[in-house]
Design an enzyme around this catalytic site. Structure first.
Site, short mmCIF file in Angstrom:
data_model
loop_
_atom_site.label_atom_id
_atom_site.label_comp_id
_atom_site.label_asym_id
_atom_site.label_seq_id
_atom_site.Cartn_x
_atom_site.Cartn_y
_atom_site.Cartn_z
N CYS A 335 0.17 -4.71 -0.18
CA CYS A 335 1.50 -4.01 -0.51
C CYS A 335 2.90 -4.94 -0.52
O CYS A 335 3.81 -4.86 -1.00
CB CYS A 335 1.50 -2.84 0.43
SG CYS A 335 1.29 -3.11 2.22
N ARG A 364 -10.13 -9.19 6.15
CA ARG A 364 -10.04 -8.57 7.79
C ARG A 364 -11.03 -8.93 8.70
O ARG A 364 -12.27 -9.18 8.50
CB ARG A 364 -10.09 -6.93 7.30
CG ARG A 364 -8.90 -6.44 6.47
CD ARG A 364 -9.26 -5.08 6.14
NE ARG A 364 -8.14 -4.61 5.05
CZ ARG A 364 -8.09 -3.34 4.69
NH1 ARG A 364 -8.85 -2.40 5.17
NH2 ARG A 364 -7.11 -2.99 3.87
N GLN A 382 -9.80 -5.33 -3.52
CA GLN A 382 -9.55 -3.84 -3.55
C GLN A 382 -9.11 -3.53 -4.93
O GLN A 382 -8.18 -4.70 -5.28
CB GLN A 382 -8.48 -3.52 -2.64
CG GLN A 382 -9.15 -3.25 -0.94
CD GLN A 382 -7.92 -2.78 -0.22
OE1 GLN A 382 -7.01 -3.40 0.11
NE2 GLN A 382 -8.07 -1.71 0.56
N ASP A 384 -6.38 -2.24 -5.91
CA ASP A 384 -5.14 -1.76 -5.09
C ASP A 384 -3.90 -1.57 -6.27
O ASP A 384 -3.69 -2.31 -6.80
CB ASP A 384 -4.83 -2.82 -4.07
CG ASP A 384 -4.03 -2.37 -2.86
OD1 ASP A 384 -4.01 -0.96 -2.95
OD2 ASP A 384 -3.65 -3.05 -1.82
N HIS A 386 0.30 0.13 -5.93
CA HIS A 386 1.32 0.47 -5.24
C HIS A 386 2.43 1.11 -6.31
O HIS A 386 2.83 0.59 -7.10
CB HIS A 386 2.05 -0.30 -4.49
CG HIS A 386 1.33 -0.78 -3.23
ND1 HIS A 386 0.23 -1.89 -3.51
CD2 HIS A 386 1.16 -0.59 -2.15
CE1 HIS A 386 -0.43 -2.02 -2.41
NE2 HIS A 386 -0.07 -1.25 -1.40
N LYS A 465 -2.08 10.18 4.58
CA LYS A 465 -3.02 9.87 3.52
C LYS A 465 -3.85 10.82 2.95
O LYS A 465 -4.21 11.86 3.86
CB LYS A 465 -3.96 8.50 3.78
CG LYS A 465 -4.82 8.55 4.93
CD LYS A 465 -5.70 7.33 5.07
CE LYS A 465 -6.41 7.17 6.24
NZ LYS A 465 -7.12 6.05 6.53
N HIS A 511 0.62 4.06 -1.62
CA HIS A 511 -0.35 3.15 -1.59
C HIS A 511 -1.66 3.75 -2.21
O HIS A 511 -1.95 4.96 -1.64
CB HIS A 511 -0.59 2.51 -0.39
CG HIS A 511 0.50 1.97 0.53
ND1 HIS A 511 0.72 0.82 0.88
CD2 HIS A 511 1.55 2.72 1.17
CE1 HIS A 511 1.92 0.54 1.51
NE2 HIS A 511 2.64 1.90 1.63
#
Length: 636
Positions: A335, A364, A382, A384, A386, A465, A511
């Site tokens: 992000c 991670r 991911q 991912d 935004h 979420k 997100h």
């Protein structure tokens, strides 16, 4: 004469003597057969059927086959297991034993690991306890007395747990000679346990901390009937056959080796092709929906992670490094770079919404005890994105994401459920922003008229979420897609847009991931399809094989024509029997086997056997390509 209490139950108001129990009311109403109801809710609190009711209120019964009823049954079975362990291994110290999805576990501190033979002995003793129908009896002690009680039994872990409970009185349960610290509720007696099985033993650190002692964790499951248990055990056997680690080795997709490091995946050619196909599909689908492809760096300065709140709230899961005496964080999320792109120039309300998409690789720091094949790794990618939009656009953007997820999950053949996760204890942002974000997500779910559950306190630290959990071919649940609504980070990074009135205003940031971690999703896909991927996803779509050496030249000609038409193809031209070649291709789960013999060579045709079928059909080259392309295009 006892005073009376008014109890609302089964839609009626009834008057009973004070001190009556839910079990007594159950008998009075004549509902259930006495073994289908395991506990009750009274005025919003879960209680045992033996609890005296001394005030008026609303009573609901908890059936054993409800989700909560199953949890109670399984948690009670964990207590029975702990009782059996203590009787057989008196020196073992008990710790915690919760119900979990599909079963339960209990952790023990023992002088040696449990063996399969030990599990058999424990199960046998549990059967005896079940037959004894031992009542579960609750009693309450002041915390000092409870501490002395467990100190005298040398149950040091229970004493430690009591120190962390900020209550004057503590609840304990006894069945037979075994007593445990527990809030309850529990089944009335051990005879309610009809079908159970201890499934495995594993190591687990006390409280999940590698600095603490290693414990022995015994896993098991329990069901209201032996038939339901047998059905579940059959599913377990099928799950073993579908284990993505086993199939990954057999199909030569990936490896995870100690020489490289735990939680780090090496993708072999076929696995890398599978990844490419999924990632290419994702890029195309995102571009179709108005997303822009972006890419951020792997490391960003520590001060950015401090500003975002990750350093305070997420640093235990992050890796850090120093370059030129400057501290950097290796990104666990994508992000920050996306916000930097937004901030790179002045934005107008006419520019919004902006949808930035990145197949972003993140790292991670997962504890070694939770690493599991592709399903939990330390480096993953991911899908991912935004989305930055005006508050007025927020609802439509959430709708668009949910419809995107629906389309994709339907294509892969997954059913799914939804959860709304709310503010956790460790979080950033104002109460007002959290309320606005939560209301935005919940109103969209209501607008779609979908069923969803509330998952209290499990939101991200920056916003609530929607978690979308897919169900695979064995009805197992997997967390993949998520939609997080964030009013906080745009404020921290001073993201603005110029509105129609000329004023600078804050955008909202969403997100979201659709598949989630690509590694995890591939692991789920492998098990969902048992390695037999649909044609469009198969790393190898067809294999061409000859009956004798005479057909090699024709087979190579056909193979080249197929490759030229986009077929991912292997050739097996070995001097082996055709039956052996077919068996190997079947074990590799290749969708199409193309057999070339003298007849095919003479007529200019190909003999095709489809995966899962025993019959071979003859096609002209163009007929086969037409059928092949139709199946690929439809993503059957």
């Amino acid at each position: 004469m006892n005073p009376s209490v008014d109890i609302q139950v089964q839609g009626e108001n009834k008057s009973y003597s004070s001190g009556i129990t839910p079990g007594d009311i159950l008998q009075d109403l004549g509902i259930g057969n006495g073994r289908e109801i395991v506990a009750a809710d009274f005025n919003g609190h879960s209680i045992d059927l033996s609890t005296p009711l001394t005030e008026s209120g609303s009573l609901d019964f908890i059936a054993v086959r409800s989700p909560r009823g199953l949890d109670i049954l399984r948690h009670s079975t964990a207590h029975v297991m702990a009782q059996a362990v203590k009787e057989l291994f008196p020196d073992a110290k008990v710790t915690i034993g919760p119900a979990i999805e599909d079963g339960f576990y209990y952790d023990f501190d023992t002088s040696r690991p449990f063996t399969p033979e030990d599990l058999e002995k424990i199960e046998t003793r549990m059967q005896e306890i079940v037959k004894g129908r031992l009542p579960f009896r609750r009693f309450v002690l002041p915390r000092d007395e409870a501490t002395r009680f467990f100190q005298e039994k040398n149950e040091t872990y229970k004493v430690e747990l009591i120190r962390d409970i900020n209550e004057a009185e503590l609840s304990l349960y006894t069945q037979g000679d075994f007593t445990d610290l527990c809030r309850g509720p529990h089944i009335p007696d051990s005879g309610f346990i009809k079908g159970f099985k201890l499934t495995k033993v594993a190591g687990a650190y006390w409280r999940g901390d590698e600095r603490n002692p290693m414990l022995q964790r015994i896993y098991g499951t329990a069901f209201p009937s032996k038939d339901e248990l047998k059905g579940y055990l059959r599913l377990l056997e099928e799950a073993k056959k579908r284990d993505h680690r086993k199939i990954g080795r057999e199909l030569d997709l990936f490896s995870i080796v100690d020489d490289v490091g735990p939680g780090l995946v090496i993708w072999h050619p076929k696995g890398a092709m599978l990844r490419y196909l999924i990632e290419d599909f994702e890029r195309v689908e995102h571009i179709k929906r108005g997303y822009q492809l972006v890419q951020g760096p792997q490391i960003l300065k520590r001060e950015l992670w401090e500003k975002s709140g990750h350093f305070d709230n997420y640093r235990d899961n992050m890796y850090f490094t120093t370059v030129d005496e400057i501290d950097y964080g290796i990104k666990p999320m994508n992000c920050l770079a996306h916000m930097m792109i937004y901030r790179s120039k002045i934005r107008s309300y006419r520019d919004l919404p902006l949808r930035f998409f990145e197949l972003g690789t993140v790292h991670r720091h997962e504890k070694s005890g939770v690493l599991h094949g592709l399903l939990r790794v330390r480096q993953f990618t991911q899908d991912d994105a935004h989305i930055l939009c005006t508050p007025e656009q927020l609802n439509d953007e959430i709708l668009g994401i949910i419809n995107f997820v629906r389309d994709v999950m339907g294509m892969f053949g997954f059913e799914y459920t939804m959860e709304l996760s709310t503010r956790p204890e460790k979080s950033i942002g104002t109460d007002e922003d959290w309320e606005r974000a939560t209301n935005a997500l919940e109103s969209t779910l209501k607008q779609l008229q979908v069923n969803y559950e509330i998952n209290e306190g499990d939101g991200a630290f920056y916003g609530p979420k929607i978690d979308i959990k897919l169900k695979d071919a064995l009805s197992r649940s997997w967390q993949c897609a998520t939609i997080q609504c964030d009013f906080t980070l745009p404020d921290r990074f001073d993201l603005t847009y110029v509105d129609s009135d000329g004023q600078r205003k804050r955008p909202v940031m969403i997100h979201r991931v659709v598949l989630g971690a690509i590694e995890r999703f591939i692991g789920v896909l492998i098990e969902h399809y048992a390695g037999a991927f649909p044609l469009w996803l198969s790393p190898v779509q067809a294999i061409i094989m000859t009956i004798t050496d005479r057909q090699h030249a024709y087979a190579e000609e056909v193979a080249q024509k197929l490759k030229d038409r986009g077929v991912r193809l292997e050739a097996d031209l070995r001097n082996e029997k055709i039956g052996f070649k077919i068996r190997e291709a079947r074990n590799q789960k290749i969708p199409y086997m193309i057999v070339i013999g003298d007849k095919e060579m003479e007529t200019g045709t190909i003999a095709v056997r489809k995966r899962g079928e025993d019959q071979t059909k003859t096609y002209s080259f163009e007929e086969f390509i037409a059928q092949f392309r139709d199946e690929v295009d439809k993503r059957v």
